[in-house]
Design a protein around this motif. Structure first.
Motif, PDB file in Angstrom:
ATOM      1  N   ASN A   6       0.857  -1.251  -0.237  1.00 24.56           N
ATOM      2  CA  ASN A   6       0.401   0.372   0.340  1.00 24.56           C
ATOM      3  C   ASN A   6       0.896   1.131   0.081  1.00 24.56           C
ATOM      4  O   ASN A   6       1.769   1.934   1.069  1.00 24.56           O
ATOM      5  CB  ASN A   6      -1.129   0.220   1.258  1.00 24.56           C
ATOM      6  N   TRP A   7       0.904   1.683  -1.245  1.00 22.20           N
ATOM      7  CA  TRP A   7       2.355   2.826  -1.343  1.00 22.20           C
ATOM      8  C   TRP A   7       1.647   4.105  -0.334  1.00 22.20           C
ATOM      9  O   TRP A   7       2.899   4.764  -0.163  1.00 22.20           O
ATOM     10  CB  TRP A   7       2.010   3.060  -2.570  1.00 22.20           C
ATOM     11  N   ASP A   8       0.089   4.099  -0.464  1.00 23.04           N
ATOM     12  CA  ASP A   8      -0.055   5.009   0.524  1.00 23.04           C
ATOM     13  C   ASP A   8       0.246   5.514   1.882  1.00 23.04           C
ATOM     14  O   ASP A   8       1.028   5.989   2.399  1.00 23.04           O
ATOM     15  CB  ASP A   8      -1.692   5.817   0.683  1.00 23.04           C
ATOM     16  N   ARG A   9       1.260   4.062   2.055  1.00 22.85           N
ATOM     17  CA  ARG A   9       0.695   4.001   3.468  1.00 22.85           C
ATOM     18  C   ARG A   9       2.472   4.155   3.841  1.00 22.85           C
ATOM     19  O   ARG A   9       2.770   3.995   5.197  1.00 22.85           O
ATOM     20  CB  ARG A   9      -0.272   2.273   4.322  1.00 22.85           C
ATOM     21  N   CYS A  10       3.185   3.490   2.980  1.00 26.29           N
ATOM     22  CA  CYS A  10       4.681   2.997   3.553  1.00 26.29           C
ATOM     23  C   CYS A  10       5.726   4.357   3.784  1.00 26.29           C
ATOM     24  O   CYS A  10       5.535   5.729   2.693  1.00 26.29           O
ATOM     25  CB  CYS A  10       5.458   2.739   1.636  1.00 26.29           C
ATOM     26  N   GLY A  14      11.922   1.306   6.565  1.00 30.13           N
ATOM     27  CA  GLY A  14      13.875   0.534   6.364  1.00 30.13           C
ATOM     28  C   GLY A  14      13.581  -1.304   7.435  1.00 30.13           C
ATOM     29  O   GLY A  14      14.267  -1.672   7.055  1.00 30.13           O
ATOM     30  N   LEU A  15      12.698  -1.188   7.151  1.00 31.57           N
ATOM     31  CA  LEU A  15      12.136  -2.603   8.488  1.00 31.57           C
ATOM     32  C   LEU A  15      12.008  -3.310   7.746  1.00 31.57           C
ATOM     33  O   LEU A  15      12.370  -4.278   8.508  1.00 31.57           O
ATOM     34  CB  LEU A  15      11.410  -2.365   9.629  1.00 31.57           C
ATOM     35  N   CYS A  16      11.569  -3.694   7.044  1.00 35.66           N
ATOM     36  CA  CYS A  16      11.216  -5.350   5.979  1.00 35.66           C
ATOM     37  C   CYS A  16      12.711  -5.145   4.966  1.00 35.66           C
ATOM     38  O   CYS A  16      12.828  -5.877   5.192  1.00 35.66           O
ATOM     39  CB  CYS A  16      10.660  -3.928   4.609  1.00 35.66           C
ATOM     40  N   ALA A  52       5.542  -8.452   9.029  1.00 41.03           N
ATOM     41  CA  ALA A  52       4.424  -8.252  10.698  1.00 41.03           C
ATOM     42  C   ALA A  52       5.560  -6.533  10.850  1.00 41.03           C
ATOM     43  O   ALA A  52       5.425  -6.031  11.689  1.00 41.03           O
ATOM     44  CB  ALA A  52       4.958  -9.159  11.316  1.00 41.03           C
ATOM     45  N   ALA A  53       6.686  -6.407  11.138  1.00 44.83           N
ATOM     46  CA  ALA A  53       8.330  -5.625  11.475  1.00 44.83           C
ATOM     47  C   ALA A  53       7.266  -4.320  10.504  1.00 44.83           C
ATOM     48  O   ALA A  53       7.613  -3.203  10.985  1.00 44.83           O
ATOM     49  CB  ALA A  53       9.257  -5.632  10.038  1.00 44.83           C
ATOM     50  N   CYS A  54       6.589  -3.804   9.338  1.00 39.12           N
ATOM     51  CA  CYS A  54       6.179  -3.042   8.975  1.00 39.12           C
ATOM     52  C   CYS A  54       5.466  -1.586   9.619  1.00 39.12           C
ATOM     53  O   CYS A  54       4.199  -2.693  10.036  1.00 39.12           O
ATOM     54  CB  CYS A  54       5.116  -2.875   8.127  1.00 39.12           C
ATOM     55  N   PRO A  55       5.598  -0.621  10.620  1.00 36.82           N
ATOM     56  CA  PRO A  55       4.696  -0.081  11.463  1.00 36.82           C
ATOM     57  C   PRO A  55       3.900   0.604  10.905  1.00 36.82           C
ATOM     58  O   PRO A  55       2.771   0.706  11.486  1.00 36.82           O
ATOM     59  CB  PRO A  55       5.985   0.860  12.162  1.00 36.82           C
ATOM     60  N   THR A  56       3.624   0.483   9.212  1.00 38.23           N
ATOM     61  CA  THR A  56       3.007   1.155   9.221  1.00 38.23           C
ATOM     62  C   THR A  56       1.712   0.423   8.263  1.00 38.23           C
ATOM     63  O   THR A  56       0.652   0.509   7.510  1.00 38.23           O
ATOM     64  CB  THR A  56       2.845   2.356   7.703  1.00 38.23           C
ATOM     65  N   GLU A  57       2.293  -0.848   8.000  1.00 35.55           N
ATOM     66  CA  GLU A  57       1.085  -1.762   7.823  1.00 35.55           C
ATOM     67  C   GLU A  57       1.173  -1.908   6.251  1.00 35.55           C
ATOM     68  O   GLU A  57      -0.400  -2.032   5.948  1.00 35.55           O
ATOM     69  CB  GLU A  57      -0.077  -1.973   8.331  1.00 35.55           C
ATOM     70  N   ALA A  58       1.960  -1.277   6.005  1.00 36.75           N
ATOM     71  CA  ALA A  58       2.157  -1.124   4.344  1.00 36.75           C
ATOM     72  C   ALA A  58       2.017  -2.240   3.394  1.00 36.75           C
ATOM     73  O   ALA A  58       1.813  -2.409   2.585  1.00 36.75           O
ATOM     74  CB  ALA A  58       3.161  -0.091   4.373  1.00 36.75           C
ATOM     75  N   LEU A  59       2.361  -3.672   4.268  1.00 40.76           N
ATOM     76  CA  LEU A  59       3.289  -4.643   3.636  1.00 40.76           C
ATOM     77  C   LEU A  59       2.121  -5.872   4.298  1.00 40.76           C
ATOM     78  O   LEU A  59       1.353  -5.946   4.748  1.00 40.76           O
ATOM     79  CB  LEU A  59       4.453  -4.950   4.004  1.00 40.76           C
ATOM     80  N   SER A  60       1.726  -5.975   2.995  1.00 40.14           N
ATOM     81  CA  SER A  60       1.114  -7.407   2.893  1.00 40.14           C
ATOM     82  C   SER A  60       1.237  -9.067   2.001  1.00 40.14           C
ATOM     83  O   SER A  60       2.097  -8.206   0.639  1.00 40.14           O
ATOM     84  CB  SER A  60      -0.572  -7.362   2.775  1.00 40.14           C
ATOM     85  N   ILE A  61       0.735 -10.130   1.509  1.00 34.18           N
ATOM     86  CA  ILE A  61       1.679 -11.587   1.167  1.00 34.18           C
ATOM     87  C   ILE A  61      -0.196 -11.121   0.793  1.00 34.18           C
ATOM     88  O   ILE A  61      -1.150 -12.221   1.640  1.00 34.18           O
ATOM     89  CB  ILE A  61       1.930 -12.380   1.604  1.00 34.18           C
TER      90      ILE A  61
END
Length: 63
Positions: A6-10, A14-16, A52-61
């Motif tokens: 979710n590019w709006d949240r990223c 760099g935690l990912c 899981a490390a993404c603090p803004t929850e921008a990543l998913s699978i």
């Protein structure tokens, strides 16, 4: 499995990338590059940790 962003949240923190630099790289300008969208079976655990490390929850699978 495929990585979704979710590019709006990223926020480009760099935690990912810290969890798996095979899939994620944050550029000097703070923009995230996904280096590989399809997840290899051997890397599932590392990619799950990166999501899981993404603090803004921008990543998913997706399966």
């Amino acid at each position: 499995m495929r990585i979704e962003v979710n590019w709006d949240r990223c926020a480009g923190n760099g935690l990912c990338e810290f969890e798996t630099d095979k899939y994620f790289e944050v550029q000097d300008n703070g923009k995230l590059d996904v280096l590989q969208w399809e997840v290899d079976g051997d890397d599932e655990q590392n990619v799950h940790r990166a999501v899981a490390a993404c603090p803004t929850e921008a990543l998913s699978i997706t399966e």
